[in-house]
Design an enzyme around this catalytic site. Structure first.
Site, PDB file in Angstrom:
ATOM      1  N   CYS A 125     -19.095 -41.916  34.091  1.00  0.00           N
ATOM      2  CA  CYS A 125     -18.875 -40.511  34.443  1.00  0.00           C
ATOM      3  C   CYS A 125     -20.188 -39.730  34.413  1.00  0.00           C
ATOM      4  CB  CYS A 125     -17.818 -39.889  33.517  1.00  0.00           C
ATOM      5  SG  CYS A 125     -17.181 -38.306  34.125  1.00  0.00           S
ATOM      6  N   ASP A 193     -15.434 -35.513  25.346  1.00  0.00           N
ATOM      7  CA  ASP A 193     -14.848 -34.176  25.495  1.00  0.00           C
ATOM      8  C   ASP A 193     -14.300 -33.706  24.166  1.00  0.00           C
ATOM      9  OD1 ASP A 193     -14.660 -35.445  28.339  1.00  0.00           O
ATOM     10  OD2 ASP A 193     -14.636 -33.269  28.556  1.00  0.00           O
TER      11      ASP A 193
HETATM   12  C1  RUB Z   1     -16.806 -35.448  32.048  1.00  0.00           C
HETATM   13  C2  RUB Z   1     -16.863 -36.345  30.857  1.00  0.00           C
HETATM   14  C3  RUB Z   1     -18.096 -36.196  30.012  1.00  0.00           C
HETATM   15  C4  RUB Z   1     -17.793 -35.239  28.841  1.00  0.00           C
HETATM   16  C5  RUB Z   1     -19.057 -34.859  28.086  1.00  0.00           C
HETATM   17  O1  RUB Z   1     -15.531 -35.417  32.619  1.00  0.00           O
HETATM   18  O2  RUB Z   1     -15.964 -37.075  30.541  1.00  0.00           O
HETATM   19  O3  RUB Z   1     -18.465 -37.425  29.460  1.00  0.00           O
HETATM   20  O4  RUB Z   1     -17.213 -34.030  29.337  1.00  0.00           O
HETATM   21  O5  RUB Z   1     -19.907 -34.107  28.922  1.00  0.00           O
HETATM   22  P1  RUB Z   1     -15.218 -34.348  33.777  1.00  0.00           P
HETATM   23  P2  RUB Z   1     -21.110 -33.249  28.346  1.00  0.00           P
HETATM   24  O6  RUB Z   1     -16.147 -34.651  34.908  1.00  0.00           O
HETATM   25  O7  RUB Z   1     -13.795 -34.554  34.119  1.00  0.00           O
HETATM   26  O8  RUB Z   1     -15.482 -32.978  33.195  1.00  0.00           O
HETATM   27  O9  RUB Z   1     -21.962 -34.189  27.574  1.00  0.00           O
HETATM   28  O10 RUB Z   1     -21.767 -32.692  29.566  1.00  0.00           O
HETATM   29  O11 RUB Z   1     -20.533 -32.189  27.466  1.00  0.00           O
END
Ligand code: RUB
Length: 297
Positions: A125, A193
């Site tokens: 992701c 998340d």
């Molecule tokens: C994004 C995702 C990321 C976390 C952490 O999913 O799973 O690994 O949100 O992101 P989506 P960060 O694209 O559905 O939002 O490190 O930027 O907080």
């Protein structure tokens, strides 16, 4: 009344124009601060509540945003009028975002030391935290990255472009090829998340399958994540909600009698996670309970 800035930001969050837990929290809170400036004096709390519900409801699996909203609510308790409350909201939002950004800086500093010359890092992701760690590490070390495309919304492409722009060698694979390439990786690094009090890591759907493959292949699996994503409500027995997204993301125009399920996130159990890179240093998922108690009670 829902403030137009809140409505627009909530839509961008829902449509993934704004994605990644940290960006979701920051943009969501900034929109709330903007809304607070022009809410009706009489009904400030009620209207502010409605606006926060709109933002938080855009993506339910985001404790960094929810913890931020709770922090903001605590700051307006002692406000004497709506003007005072709006000022308090603005200040609280600024403080929370600064703390979140400082947390990311610490993670970048700690995480980049974990990457060695010549390694291959596997990611899934798009996590701003992970890409920040990788870009910082690349200033001193040479390594390559394998990233998944991340069905159904292909956030892996955001990761690939960002890392390529930084000069890092990137190989993209389809999600289903994770097991075939896990042995080529020295370290798996994902974002999160949410993290529950019993150490389950909630991240993009497919993370737990990669965690399982990594465990079986004995490839080290780590999660780079701010402790702001640790969810205090899970300590009190609440389940972390998993956002279910539109079936059209999986198959637009699918047969009408076909049931399609499209969860945005999954739970990676603590036993698949070797370590977590956090603003509190390197910890294991079993430390989550202690940190939630210290930070949120
Ligand atoms: C994004 C995702 C990321 C976390 C952490 O999913 O799973 O690994 O949100 O992101 P989506 P960060 O694209 O559905 O939002 O490190 O930027 O907080």
């Amino acid at each position: 009344m829902i403030h137009p800035e809140v409505r627009e930001t909530a839509k961008k969050i829902r449509d993934l124009e704004i994605q990644g837990a940290e960006d979701v929290a920051e943009h969501g809170l900034r929109a709330l601060a903007k809304a607070a400036e022009s809410l009706d004096e009489e009904d400030f709390i009620k209207q502010f509540n409605k606006n926060t519900e709109k933002i938080v409801g855009a993506r339910p699996t985001e404790p960094a945003l929810r913890n931020g909203v709770n922090f903001v609510f605590r700051s307006i308790k002692s406000a004497s009028d709506s003007e005072d409350a709006a000022k308090a909201v603005k200040k609280a939002v600024k403080n929370y975002i600064e703390s979140l950004e400082e947390a990311t800086e610490k993670i970048v500093e700690i995480g980049s030391k974990r990457i060695k010359d010549g390694q291959t890092i596997f990611t899934h992701c798009h996590s701003n935290t992970v890409t920040s760690v990788l870009k910082s590490a690349f200033k001193e070390k040479d390594f390559s990255v394998i990233c998944t495309e991340t069905r159904p919304r292909y956030q892996g492409r955001i990761t690939a472009k960002e890392l390529l722009d930084a000069g890092i060698e990137v190989t993209m694979i389809v999600d289903n090829a994770a097991r075939s390439f896990i042995n080529d990786a020295d370290l798996v690094m994902t974002g999160a998340d949410a993290v529950t009090s019993d150490g389950y890591v909630v991240n993009k759907i497919g993370t737990s399958m990669i965690g399982l493959a990594a465990k079986e292949a004995r490839t080290s699996f780590c999660v780079a994540c701010q402790t702001f994503k640790f969810d205090p409500v899970t300590l009190m027995g609440e389940y972390e909600p998993i956002e279910q997204r539109d079936s059209d993301e999986v198959w637009e125009g699918a047969p009408h009698n076909l049931k399609i399920l499209n969860p945005a996130f999954d739970f990676t159990p603590p036993e698949y996670v070797n370590f977590m890179i956090t603003d509190e240093g390197i910890i294991t998922p079993y430390d989550t309970d202690r940190i939630i108690r210290e930070k949120y009670r």
